[in-house]
Design a protein around this motif. Structure first.
Motif, PDB file in Angstrom:
ATOM      1  N   GLN A   1       1.770   6.877   9.835  1.00 18.54           N
ATOM      2  CA  GLN A   1       2.151   5.476   9.805  1.00 18.54           C
ATOM      3  C   GLN A   1       2.569   5.034  11.196  1.00 18.54           C
ATOM      4  O   GLN A   1       3.177   5.811  11.933  1.00 18.54           O
ATOM      5  CB  GLN A   1       3.376   5.305   8.885  1.00 18.54           C
ATOM      6  N   SER A   2       2.294   3.798  11.530  1.00 18.06           N
ATOM      7  CA  SER A   2       2.825   3.256  12.777  1.00 18.06           C
ATOM      8  C   SER A   2       4.329   3.065  12.606  1.00 18.06           C
ATOM      9  O   SER A   2       4.818   2.933  11.479  1.00 18.06           O
ATOM     10  CB  SER A   2       2.168   1.913  13.107  1.00 18.06           C
ATOM     11  N   PRO A   3       5.088   3.042  13.688  1.00 20.34           N
ATOM     12  CA  PRO A   3       6.536   2.839  13.562  1.00 20.34           C
ATOM     13  C   PRO A   3       6.889   1.532  12.836  1.00 20.34           C
ATOM     14  O   PRO A   3       7.775   1.509  11.986  1.00 20.34           O
ATOM     15  CB  PRO A   3       7.032   2.810  15.007  1.00 20.34           C
ATOM     16  N   GLY A   4       6.170   0.456  13.135  1.00  9.94           N
ATOM     17  CA  GLY A   4       6.441  -0.826  12.488  1.00  9.94           C
ATOM     18  C   GLY A   4       6.160  -0.809  11.003  1.00  9.94           C
ATOM     19  O   GLY A   4       6.943  -1.316  10.195  1.00  9.94           O
TER      20      GLY A   4
ATOM     21  N   ILE B   1      -0.342  15.904   9.716  1.00  4.24           N
ATOM     22  CA  ILE B   1       0.099  14.818   8.852  1.00  4.24           C
ATOM     23  C   ILE B   1       1.415  14.363   9.470  1.00  4.24           C
ATOM     24  O   ILE B   1       2.418  15.059   9.387  1.00  4.24           O
ATOM     25  CB  ILE B   1       0.304  15.282   7.397  1.00  4.24           C
ATOM     26  N   GLY B   2       1.396  13.218  10.123  1.00  8.14           N
ATOM     27  CA  GLY B   2       2.532  12.782  10.926  1.00  8.14           C
ATOM     28  C   GLY B   2       3.506  11.880  10.201  1.00  8.14           C
ATOM     29  O   GLY B   2       3.743  12.037   9.004  1.00  8.14           O
ATOM     30  N   ARG B   3       4.038  10.922  10.927  1.00 10.77           N
ATOM     31  CA  ARG B   3       5.115  10.052  10.447  1.00 10.77           C
ATOM     32  C   ARG B   3       4.764   9.376   9.127  1.00 10.77           C
ATOM     33  O   ARG B   3       3.706   8.795   8.957  1.00 10.77           O
ATOM     34  CB  ARG B   3       5.394   8.960  11.486  1.00 10.77           C
ATOM     35  N   SER B   4       5.715   9.446   8.201  1.00  8.68           N
ATOM     36  CA  SER B   4       5.635   8.731   6.933  1.00  8.68           C
ATOM     37  C   SER B   4       7.044   8.349   6.533  1.00  8.68           C
ATOM     38  O   SER B   4       7.973   9.140   6.699  1.00  8.68           O
ATOM     39  CB  SER B   4       5.006   9.604   5.848  1.00  8.68           C
ATOM     40  N   SER B   5       7.192   7.171   5.965  1.00 11.08           N
ATOM     41  CA  SER B   5       8.517   6.726   5.547  1.00 11.08           C
ATOM     42  C   SER B   5       9.003   7.466   4.303  1.00 11.08           C
ATOM     43  O   SER B   5      10.190   7.404   3.988  1.00 11.08           O
ATOM     44  CB  SER B   5       8.509   5.213   5.279  1.00 11.08           C
TER      45      SER B   5
ATOM     46  N   ILE C   1       1.259   9.635   3.275  1.00 12.57           N
ATOM     47  CA  ILE C   1       0.039   9.683   4.076  1.00 12.57           C
ATOM     48  C   ILE C   1      -1.144   9.962   3.153  1.00 12.57           C
ATOM     49  O   ILE C   1      -2.134   9.253   3.167  1.00 12.57           O
ATOM     50  CB  ILE C   1       0.133  10.751   5.189  1.00 12.57           C
ATOM     51  N   ILE C   2      -1.021  11.002   2.318  1.00 14.66           N
ATOM     52  CA  ILE C   2      -2.071  11.322   1.352  1.00 14.66           C
ATOM     53  C   ILE C   2      -1.449  11.372  -0.035  1.00 14.66           C
ATOM     54  O   ILE C   2      -0.512  12.134  -0.279  1.00 14.66           O
ATOM     55  CB  ILE C   2      -2.755  12.665   1.673  1.00 14.66           C
TER      56      ILE C   2
ATOM     57  N   PHE D   1       0.846  -1.186   0.000  1.00  5.71           N
ATOM     58  CA  PHE D   1       0.000   0.000   0.000  1.00  5.71           C
ATOM     59  C   PHE D   1       0.882   1.236   0.000  1.00  5.71           C
ATOM     60  O   PHE D   1       1.683   1.431   0.896  1.00  5.71           O
ATOM     61  CB  PHE D   1      -0.938  -0.012   1.211  1.00  5.71           C
ATOM     62  N   PHE D   2       0.756   2.069  -1.027  1.00  6.60           N
ATOM     63  CA  PHE D   2       1.629   3.234  -1.187  1.00  6.60           C
ATOM     64  C   PHE D   2       1.107   4.464  -0.469  1.00  6.60           C
ATOM     65  O   PHE D   2       1.787   5.476  -0.425  1.00  6.60           O
ATOM     66  CB  PHE D   2       1.873   3.543  -2.669  1.00  6.60           C
TER      67      PHE D   2
END
Length: 114
Positions: free
Chosen positions: A42-45, A93-97, A55-56, A20-21
């Motif tokens: 995203q969750s840390p894992g 808009i928080g954590r994203s890899s 995120i979006i 999922f992108f």
């Protein structure tokens, strides 16, 4: 795995072959997202496992047709960029890899108080 594209026809192999992108994919026009004080992240894992993620995503694919590490648009599908989009808060808009908000070929995007 119910979410693995090779086992579930609901998820097309081209679009989700690399996982999922995005959390939200917006492929349309005249759409408003009100965060209402919430955080989307995203969750840390998941951030460790899915290294390419927004995120979006403001389109039906993170790449225009013919570009990118894989072909995200199936032959019988059309690339659909988002247009006339409002994303507003308060909210985070928080954590994203990879990306918080990403898009290609977009028009009239407003991001307010995020």
């Amino acid at each position: 795995d119910a979410f693995d594209p090779q086992y579930n026809e609901k998820y097309r192999e081209n679009e989700f072959g690399l996982g999922f992108f995005s959390a939200l994919s917006i492929a349309g026009s005249d759409i408003t997202i009100y965060l209402n004080g919430y955080t989307i992240q995203q969750s840390p894992g998941h951030a460790l496992m899915q290294r390419f993620f927004s995120i979006i995503e403001l389109a039906s694919s993170p790449f225009i047709p013919g570009a990118g590490p894989a072909q995200f648009v199936s032959e019988d599908e059309t690339f659909v960029p988002a247009s006339n989009i409002e994303i507003f808060g308060p909210g985070v808009i928080g954590r994203s890899s990879h990306h918080g908000i990403h898009g290609n070929d977009n028009a009239f995007v407003k991001i307010i108080n995020v």
